[in-house]
Design a protein around this motif. Structure first.
Motif, short mmCIF file in Angstrom:
data_model
loop_
_atom_site.label_atom_id
_atom_site.label_comp_id
_atom_site.label_asym_id
_atom_site.label_seq_id
_atom_site.Cartn_x
_atom_site.Cartn_y
_atom_site.Cartn_z
N THR A 1 -8.64 -5.53 11.51
CA THR A 1 -7.53 -5.62 12.47
C THR A 1 -7.04 -4.26 12.96
N HIS A 2 -7.30 -3.21 12.21
CA HIS A 2 -6.73 -1.89 12.55
C HIS A 2 -7.83 -0.84 12.67
N GLY A 3 -8.07 -0.40 13.91
CA GLY A 3 -9.21 0.48 14.17
C GLY A 3 -8.93 1.96 14.03
N HIS A 4 -7.66 2.37 14.06
CA HIS A 4 -7.34 3.80 13.90
C HIS A 4 -7.63 4.19 12.45
N PRO A 5 -8.26 5.37 12.23
CA PRO A 5 -8.57 5.75 10.84
C PRO A 5 -7.37 5.67 9.90
N THR A 6 -6.20 6.11 10.36
CA THR A 6 -5.03 6.07 9.48
C THR A 6 -4.65 4.63 9.14
N GLY A 7 -4.88 3.71 10.07
CA GLY A 7 -4.57 2.29 9.82
C GLY A 7 -5.36 1.73 8.66
N TYR A 8 -6.66 2.09 8.57
CA TYR A 8 -7.46 1.56 7.45
C TYR A 8 -7.49 2.50 6.24
N LEU A 9 -7.34 3.82 6.45
CA LEU A 9 -7.36 4.73 5.29
C LEU A 9 -6.10 4.56 4.42
N ALA A 10 -4.96 4.32 5.06
CA ALA A 10 -3.74 4.06 4.28
C ALA A 10 -3.93 2.79 3.45
N ALA A 11 -4.60 1.81 4.03
CA ALA A 11 -4.86 0.55 3.32
C ALA A 11 -5.80 0.77 2.14
N GLY A 12 -6.85 1.54 2.36
CA GLY A 12 -7.78 1.86 1.28
C GLY A 12 -7.09 2.63 0.16
N THR A 13 -6.21 3.55 0.55
CA THR A 13 -5.48 4.34 -0.44
C THR A 13 -4.57 3.44 -1.29
N PHE A 14 -3.92 2.48 -0.63
CA PHE A 14 -3.05 1.56 -1.36
C PHE A 14 -3.86 0.67 -2.31
N ALA A 15 -5.03 0.24 -1.86
CA ALA A 15 -5.89 -0.57 -2.74
C ALA A 15 -6.33 0.26 -3.96
N ALA A 16 -6.70 1.52 -3.73
CA ALA A 16 -7.11 2.40 -4.84
C ALA A 16 -5.95 2.64 -5.80
N LEU A 17 -4.75 2.86 -5.24
CA LEU A 17 -3.56 3.07 -6.07
C LEU A 17 -3.31 1.86 -6.97
N THR A 18 -3.39 0.66 -6.38
CA THR A 18 -3.14 -0.56 -7.14
C THR A 18 -4.18 -0.72 -8.25
N SER A 19 -5.43 -0.40 -7.93
CA SER A 19 -6.50 -0.47 -8.92
C SER A 19 -6.22 0.47 -10.09
N LEU A 20 -5.77 1.69 -9.78
CA LEU A 20 -5.49 2.68 -10.83
C LEU A 20 -4.29 2.27 -11.68
N ILE A 21 -3.28 1.69 -11.05
CA ILE A 21 -2.11 1.22 -11.81
C ILE A 21 -2.52 0.11 -12.77
N ILE A 22 -3.28 -0.84 -12.26
CA ILE A 22 -3.60 -2.01 -13.06
C ILE A 22 -4.57 -1.64 -14.19
N SER A 23 -5.26 -0.51 -14.04
CA SER A 23 -6.10 0.00 -15.13
C SER A 23 -5.29 0.77 -16.16
N GLY A 24 -3.98 0.93 -15.93
CA GLY A 24 -3.13 1.54 -16.95
C GLY A 24 -2.64 2.94 -16.65
N ASN A 25 -2.93 3.46 -15.46
CA ASN A 25 -2.43 4.79 -15.10
C ASN A 25 -0.95 4.73 -14.74
N SER A 26 -0.26 5.85 -14.95
CA SER A 26 1.14 5.95 -14.49
C SER A 26 1.12 6.03 -12.96
N LEU A 27 2.30 5.84 -12.36
CA LEU A 27 2.37 5.91 -10.90
C LEU A 27 1.96 7.30 -10.40
N THR A 28 2.42 8.34 -11.08
CA THR A 28 2.06 9.70 -10.67
C THR A 28 0.55 9.91 -10.75
#
Ligand SMILES: [Mg+2]
Length: 345
Positions: free
Chosen positions: A191-218
């Protein structure tokens, strides 16, 4: 580092996002001055009526649920490691969301994509989802086009926050943050063709993955931005996150500080505001999500992303009781989170 791949944290993430979405829903289109004059100097402090009820979810939660359903079906079909399988399942899930939003397109969707793709999964069996909750045009119009938009062949140049706000399930599904980033970007690019539109989404997915694996938010912010940096178009998203993280602890968290980061209508601002609110909240869910919705910008999306993050970090026990009990479609949201956990947990 304690592993958080538990049903409680999967549910915390998806329900937390829905609660943040529901808190932001009544004030999505209000300035901070309007919010203060209606709710008092502290702004909104509890659910308020939107779409005829307290605790109403919006397009952010609807699309998060459909994204989760696409992932669940890709796993059931053993296609969750392949680009083609994940994108196809994610695309058809979004078409089913479109089916709930555009009644006059239903016959066309079935004719063009087949009954199996459009009447798949469990979500289209819930009539409450057939409700328009201020969906973004940058999500609707690519899906209506009949063309599958990709990173290499985008249909638009949108960097609205409609990609990032639906991406938490991708981070829950993939325990490898690089894979979460990879599929988060590809699914947002539908749905979002601008690089920032999908890169922010990828970053959020990676962040969620890292949290759920037990990393702190930082640690999860450090890890996900490191993955983001490997993409040549990372500057805009990285700068927004860096600027938001920099002001943590330097200013008293209040709407005027949020508005320095941005309004959240665009992807990198929605992500940066949510990182800031989650960092200053610590384990105080109420503080974090109220901060994330009380500003002049896209309150339900920043509320949704912040709620996803805090729920993934701390599980379901941090929600105020009435916010959970009064949440629209609470049982269905729990069921989808449980299904996602059964497949990927
Ligand atoms: Mg919304």
């Amino acid at each position: 580092m304690t592993n958080q791949r538990t049903a409680e944290h999967f549910k915390g993430c998806i329900l937390g996002g829905a609660i943040g979405d529901a808190l932001g829903a009544p004030i999505e289109f209000m300035s901070i001055d309007q919010i203060r004059s209606e709710f008092g100097e502290m702004g909104l402090t509890d659910y308020s009526e939107a779409y005829g009820r307290n605790g109403a979810i919006t397009d952010d939660t609807q699309m998060t649920l459909f994204t989760a359903e696409g992932l669940i079906l890709s796993k059931v079909r053993q296609e969750y490691e392949r680009d083609k399988g994940v994108i196809s399942a994610g695309y058809h899930a979004l078409l089913r969301w479109l089916y709930t939003q555009e009644i006059n397109l239903q016959d066309n969707l079935i004719r063009n994509h087949g009954t199996c793709s459009i009447v798949d999964g469990v979500l289209t069996g819930h009539k409450e989802l057939f409700s328009s909750r201020a969906p973004g045009n940058s999500c609707l119009s690519p899906l209506k086009s009949g063309k599958i938009s990709t990173i290499g062949d985008p249909i638009n140049n949108s960097k609205g926050c409609g990609g990032v706000m639906r991406m938490a399930p991708v981070g829950l599904a993939y325990d490898d943050p690089d894979k979460a980033f990879h599929f988060g970007c590809k699914l947002a690019a539908l749905t979002h063709g601008h690089p920032t539109g999908y890169l922010a989404a990828g970053t959020f997915a990676a962040l969620t993955s890292l949290i759920i694996s037990g990393n702190s938010l930082t640690e999860a912010i450090e890890g996900s931005t490191l993955i983001l940096k490997a993409d040549k178009n990372h500057e805009e998203t990285l700068r927004a996150i860096g600027d938001a993280v920099d002001i943590v602890g330097k200013e008293i968290p209040e709407p005027e500080v949020i508005e320095k980061i941005g309004a959240g209508w665009i992807a990198e601002e929605a992500l940066a505001i949510s990182f800031y609110c989650s960092l200053v909240a610590d384990d105080d869910f109420k503080k974090g999500v109220l901060l994330s919705v009380n500003h002049s910008g896209d309150s339900d999306s920043t509320g949704s992303i912040t709620g996803n993050i805090l729920g993934a970090l701390y599980g379901i026990d941090i929600f105020p009781e009435n916010w959970l009990s009064e949440l629209e479609l609470k049982e269905l949201i729990e069921e989808v989170a449980d299904d996602l956990y059964d497949q990927f947990g």
